[in-house]
Write an enzyme that holds these catalytic residues in place. Structure first.
Site, PDB file in Angstrom:
ATOM      1  N   HIS A  72      29.977   8.769  19.182  1.00 41.87           N
ATOM      2  CA  HIS A  72      30.210   7.975  20.382  1.00 41.87           C
ATOM      3  C   HIS A  72      29.810   6.531  20.095  1.00 41.87           C
ATOM      4  O   HIS A  72      28.652   6.245  19.820  1.00 41.87           O
ATOM      5  CB  HIS A  72      29.394   8.512  21.563  1.00 41.87           C
ATOM      6  CG  HIS A  72      30.007   9.712  22.211  1.00 41.87           C
ATOM      7  ND1 HIS A  72      29.725  10.101  23.499  1.00 41.87           N
ATOM      8  CD2 HIS A  72      30.915  10.608  21.742  1.00 41.87           C
ATOM      9  CE1 HIS A  72      30.427  11.183  23.798  1.00 41.87           C
ATOM     10  NE2 HIS A  72      31.150  11.513  22.735  1.00 41.87           N
ATOM     11  N   TYR A 200      27.821   7.505  33.135  1.00 36.50           N
ATOM     12  CA  TYR A 200      26.650   7.472  34.009  1.00 36.50           C
ATOM     13  C   TYR A 200      27.079   6.783  35.298  1.00 36.50           C
ATOM     14  O   TYR A 200      27.552   5.640  35.261  1.00 36.50           O
ATOM     15  CB  TYR A 200      25.513   6.680  33.365  1.00 36.50           C
ATOM     16  CG  TYR A 200      24.888   7.343  32.151  1.00 36.50           C
ATOM     17  CD1 TYR A 200      23.757   8.138  32.273  1.00 36.50           C
ATOM     18  CD2 TYR A 200      25.422   7.141  30.879  1.00 36.50           C
ATOM     19  CE1 TYR A 200      23.167   8.720  31.163  1.00 36.50           C
ATOM     20  CE2 TYR A 200      24.840   7.725  29.758  1.00 36.50           C
ATOM     21  CZ  TYR A 200      23.712   8.515  29.907  1.00 36.50           C
ATOM     22  OH  TYR A 200      23.132   9.095  28.807  1.00 36.50           O
ATOM     23  N   PRO A 292      15.451  12.716  31.710  1.00 33.66           N
ATOM     24  CA  PRO A 292      16.599  12.914  30.820  1.00 33.66           C
ATOM     25  C   PRO A 292      17.596  11.761  30.807  1.00 33.66           C
ATOM     26  O   PRO A 292      18.520  11.766  29.989  1.00 33.66           O
ATOM     27  CB  PRO A 292      17.244  14.197  31.358  1.00 33.66           C
ATOM     28  CG  PRO A 292      16.825  14.255  32.792  1.00 33.66           C
ATOM     29  CD  PRO A 292      15.456  13.664  32.839  1.00 33.66           C
ATOM     30  N   LYS A 296      16.440  10.866  25.741  1.00 31.77           N
ATOM     31  CA  LYS A 296      15.447  10.429  24.764  1.00 31.77           C
ATOM     32  C   LYS A 296      14.429  11.495  24.371  1.00 31.77           C
ATOM     33  O   LYS A 296      13.607  11.266  23.491  1.00 31.77           O
ATOM     34  CB  LYS A 296      14.699   9.192  25.295  1.00 31.77           C
ATOM     35  CG  LYS A 296      15.575   7.956  25.407  1.00 31.77           C
ATOM     36  CD  LYS A 296      16.168   7.598  24.075  1.00 31.77           C
ATOM     37  CE  LYS A 296      17.048   6.368  24.136  1.00 31.77           C
ATOM     38  NZ  LYS A 296      17.735   6.104  22.869  1.00 31.77           N
ATOM     39  N   TYR A 384      19.612   2.462  23.530  1.00 32.56           N
ATOM     40  CA  TYR A 384      20.329   3.737  23.607  1.00 32.56           C
ATOM     41  C   TYR A 384      20.568   4.335  22.225  1.00 32.56           C
ATOM     42  O   TYR A 384      20.377   5.528  22.018  1.00 32.56           O
ATOM     43  CB  TYR A 384      21.673   3.538  24.324  1.00 32.56           C
ATOM     44  CG  TYR A 384      22.249   4.812  24.873  1.00 32.56           C
ATOM     45  CD1 TYR A 384      22.119   5.136  26.223  1.00 32.56           C
ATOM     46  CD2 TYR A 384      22.940   5.696  24.065  1.00 32.56           C
ATOM     47  CE1 TYR A 384      22.645   6.311  26.736  1.00 32.56           C
ATOM     48  CE2 TYR A 384      23.474   6.881  24.559  1.00 32.56           C
ATOM     49  CZ  TYR A 384      23.324   7.194  25.905  1.00 32.56           C
ATOM     50  OH  TYR A 384      23.848   8.357  26.403  1.00 32.56           O
TER      51      TYR A 384
END
Length: 389
Positions: A72, A200, A292, A296, A384
């Site tokens: 990704h 998200y 969550p 991580k 991220y």
């Protein structure tokens, strides 16, 4: 029994540490309270940072991950129908890999089996002893008998409820915790993912996340009340609510089907300091927990494993104990930065029961700033894909 490093906990962090130590020529034994089938049945997130991917290769278990994992290069942040793509590759030159935590664990078990390394399951009453001496040992009950494992060091990879953290004296141990006033209702379904990358979503009805395990296995989440139970939500209710929270164009193409797993996870942040006491070293959930949001949990455990296995290599290969002496300080410096990111991302995406109109406008402004600012997008992307070790 005798080994150099006793690893308490046979989840991915304990198994990864054991495999890395084995490849460095350091003996280790893994003790796990549950059966192997139970460990492999646990459903967890599967977004791997760059650093964890590299550690898997260093451990010699990266082949299937590279073959079956999904690269990704970015993720979608949505607020209503307004969307922005955070381009990890363009902003950092890195990516994340979607590969289920169960598959990580399975690969590590296979490697441990192939090497003939000792992994003991169904170990009850595990207790470390004499951790503040040069001769620690661990006792445990297995097959109706009490066993003793002598060692040089103990690695506590035994999770939040394990025995290791409690061995640090209360007058030494300091714990920090934040409990979030909501949970995540998660559904696993044998359906194609709604998008090629994670979505998200912030909506007036609460947070939602569209994720995946593979091309025909999707994982979806919605923010829910802590008082909810999975049985309170039929599959139809879940899909209807998910559609209301994600962008309309995603909702239109959402493929639905029967859930094959449904659960609710509370959200919390937790850190224990120090992560080392005597010959005991904590790794992963034994020392820290993150919500969550941003996936991580496994990745912070991996950073602990990286620091600890490098420190143990220096000790055994070079008789240099500086890495062990500084383990807690080094690990915590990265952990607190990861805790900050998980807190920030959770605060950005969720609706809180006590939010004022001012709080909501600030949240909207933060989302707009992320949408419009390349610098803000770069900061998010750097966190991220994983901060450097």
């Amino acid at each position: 029994m005798r080994t150099q490093v006793a690893i308490i906990g046979g989840g991915p962090s304990g198994l990864l540490l054991g495999q890395l130590l084995h490849r460095a020529g350091i003996d280790n034994v893994v003790l796990e309270r549950r059966s192997r089938d139970y460990v492999l049945s646990r459903i967890r997130a599967g977004v791997l940072e760059t650093g964890l991917v590299e550690l898997m290769h260093e451990a010699g278990v990266g082949e299937r991950m590279e073959r079956e994992g999904f690269v990704h290069d970015g993720t979608i942040i949505a607020s209503g129908d307004d969307q922005v793509r955070i381009d990890f590759k363009a902003l950092t030159g890195k990516h994340v890999l979607v590969y289920g935590q169960t598959e990580v664990t399975r690969d590590l078990y296979a490697a441990r089996d192939a090497a003939g390394l000792e992994t003991l399951h169904d170990c009850r009453g595990v207790k470390p002893h004499d951790l503040d001496t040069a001769a620690p040992f661990v006792t445990f009950l297995k097959d109706g008998k009490v066993h003793r494992l002598d060692c040089d060091f103990v690695a506590g990879c035994d999770g939040y409820h394990g025995p290791c953290r409690q061995e640090i004296p209360q007058e030494v141990r300091r714990e920090y915790e934040k409990t979030y006033p909501f949970g995540w209702l998660g559904v696993l379904s044998e359906t194609p993912p709604v998008a090629d990358e994670l979505i998200y979503a912030n909506s007036p009805r609460g947070f939602a996340l569209c994720s995946m395990r593979n091309a025909q296995l999707s994982r979806y989440y919605i923010q829910c009340d802590l008082s909810d139970q999975p049985d309170d939500w039929t599959d139809g209710m879940f899909w209807d609510e998910l559609r209301r929270r994600i962008p309309a164009e995603a909702a239109e193409r959402l493929a639905t089907g029967p859930s094959i797993e449904k659960s609710i996870a509370p959200l919390r942040s937790f850190v224990c300091e120090p992560m080392r006491w005597g010959r005991l070293f904590l790794c992963g959930d034994a020392a820290h927990i993150v919500p969550p949001t941003g996936a991580k949990g496994l990745n912070t455990a991996a950073s602990d494993v990286r620091y600890l296995h490098e420190a143990l290599k220096r000790f055994y290969h070079d008789r240099d104990d500086e890495g062990l002496e500084r383990y807690s300080e080094t690990a915590l410096a990265r952990i607190w930065k990861t805790e900050r990111f998980s807190w920030w991302f959770s605060s950005l995406m969720h609706r809180y029961p006590d939010q004022s109109e001012f709080d909501l406008r600030i949240q909207q402004a933060e989302l707009a700033f992320l949408r419009d600012s390349p610098a803000a997008q770069r900061a998010m992307a750097e966190n991220y894909v994983g901060l450097p070790y």
